[in-house]
Design a protein around this motif. Structure first.
Motif, PDB file in Angstrom:
ATOM      1  N   TYR A  31      -4.243  -8.675  -1.701  1.00 33.64           N
ATOM      2  CA  TYR A  31      -4.946  -7.384  -1.359  1.00 33.64           C
ATOM      3  C   TYR A  31      -6.163  -8.003  -0.555  1.00 33.64           C
ATOM      4  O   TYR A  31      -6.568  -7.483   0.377  1.00 33.64           O
ATOM      5  N   TYR A  91      -1.875  -1.642  -5.107  1.00 33.43           N
ATOM      6  CA  TYR A  91      -1.430  -2.928  -4.433  1.00 33.43           C
ATOM      7  C   TYR A  91      -1.407  -4.105  -5.234  1.00 33.43           C
ATOM      8  O   TYR A  91      -0.394  -4.860  -5.133  1.00 33.43           O
ATOM      9  N   ARG A 148      -6.618  -0.218  -4.674  1.00 34.11           N
ATOM     10  CA  ARG A 148      -6.590  -1.537  -4.770  1.00 34.11           C
ATOM     11  C   ARG A 148      -5.824  -2.026  -6.000  1.00 34.11           C
ATOM     12  O   ARG A 148      -4.956  -2.830  -5.932  1.00 34.11           O
ATOM     13  N   GLN A 154     -14.581 -11.287   0.232  1.00 30.92           N
ATOM     14  CA  GLN A 154     -13.514  -9.909  -0.187  1.00 30.92           C
ATOM     15  C   GLN A 154     -13.879  -9.677  -1.814  1.00 30.92           C
ATOM     16  O   GLN A 154     -13.891 -10.752  -2.662  1.00 30.92           O
ATOM     17  N   ARG A 181      -5.174  -8.609   2.813  1.00 28.91           N
ATOM     18  CA  ARG A 181      -4.817  -7.165   3.366  1.00 28.91           C
ATOM     19  C   ARG A 181      -6.051  -6.715   3.892  1.00 28.91           C
ATOM     20  O   ARG A 181      -6.194  -6.312   5.123  1.00 28.91           O
ATOM     21  N   CYS A 182      -7.142  -6.647   3.223  1.00 33.79           N
ATOM     22  CA  CYS A 182      -8.348  -6.068   3.609  1.00 33.79           C
ATOM     23  C   CYS A 182      -8.984  -6.889   4.819  1.00 33.79           C
ATOM     24  O   CYS A 182      -9.662  -6.271   5.689  1.00 33.79           O
ATOM     25  N   ASP A 233       0.876  -1.056   0.087  1.00 36.28           N
ATOM     26  CA  ASP A 233      -0.031  -0.007  -0.185  1.00 36.28           C
ATOM     27  C   ASP A 233       0.964   1.249   0.054  1.00 36.28           C
ATOM     28  O   ASP A 233       0.625   2.110  -0.724  1.00 36.28           O
ATOM     29  N   HIS A 279      -9.040  -4.873   8.109  1.00 38.27           N
ATOM     30  CA  HIS A 279     -10.356  -4.292   8.547  1.00 38.27           C
ATOM     31  C   HIS A 279     -11.081  -5.374   9.305  1.00 38.27           C
ATOM     32  O   HIS A 279     -12.291  -4.984  10.070  1.00 38.27           O
TER      33      HIS A 279
END
Length: 173
Positions: free
Chosen positions: A78, A46, A43, A95, A81-82, A29, A86
């Motif tokens: 990604y 990344y 996004r 996702q 990561r999310c 990021d 989060h």
């Protein structure tokens, strides 16, 4: 940027696995944003970064008649990561960035000379957390080398947040 890579390496040395993984998944990021390629979304930046600096290491070469097997795509990284940053989750099935995997499992193999890494069972990818974090750090180091001649990126890096120590560390007592 090197101060963040150093922080990741310190977390790994301290076996602070959650801090290490969080920092490692943040590096693409940060690198992508520092490149400043607008109007790309976070996004897109990344995924592009991971495809260049991480995915080749997570792709098995093809046999003469097959296509290479991608264990970890930029999109799935990604999605991880999310999910992790989060939701605190390793499940990526919900996702929208998800590509091929459903979930991840991270392993630690303290005290042995082997690790479990890039072991895929169905749509679950098992990764050794220290190897994975080291691979992201190595990608960030390669990115730094690539960006060295880029004056705009260097200028943006000089404006990154830094923590300043202005006194003795407080004791835990």
């Amino acid at each position: 940027m090197e101060h963040l890579i150093d922080a990741l390496e310190a977390a790994l040395e301290q076996k602070n696995w959650y801090a290490a993984l969080t920092m490692a998944l943040s590096l693409p990021d940060i690198c992508g944003k520092l490149e400043g390629e607008a109007p790309q979304t976070s996004r897109a930046r990344y995924v592009r970064w991971c495809e260049k600096y991480l995915q080749p290491k997570y792709t098995a070469p093809a046999d003469w008649d097959e296509i290479p097997h991608v264990f970890l795509s930029g999109s799935d990284c990604y999605a991880l990561r999310c999910a992790l940053l989060h939701e605190g989750s390793a499940e990526i099935i919900e996702q929208s960035a998800r590509d091929a995997l459903d979930s991840f499992e991270f392993t630690v193999t303290d005290g042995v000379d082997w690790n479990i890494h890039m072991n895929q069972t169905d749509l679950r990818l098992q990764l050794s957390i220290d190897v994975f974090c080291d691979d992201l750090a190595a990608g960030a180091e390669r990115w730094l080398e690539d960006m060295e001649p880029n004056a705009e990126v260097q200028a943006r890096m000089s404006r990154m947040m830094r923590i300043t120590n202005i006194g003795p560390r407080r004791s835990a007592d």
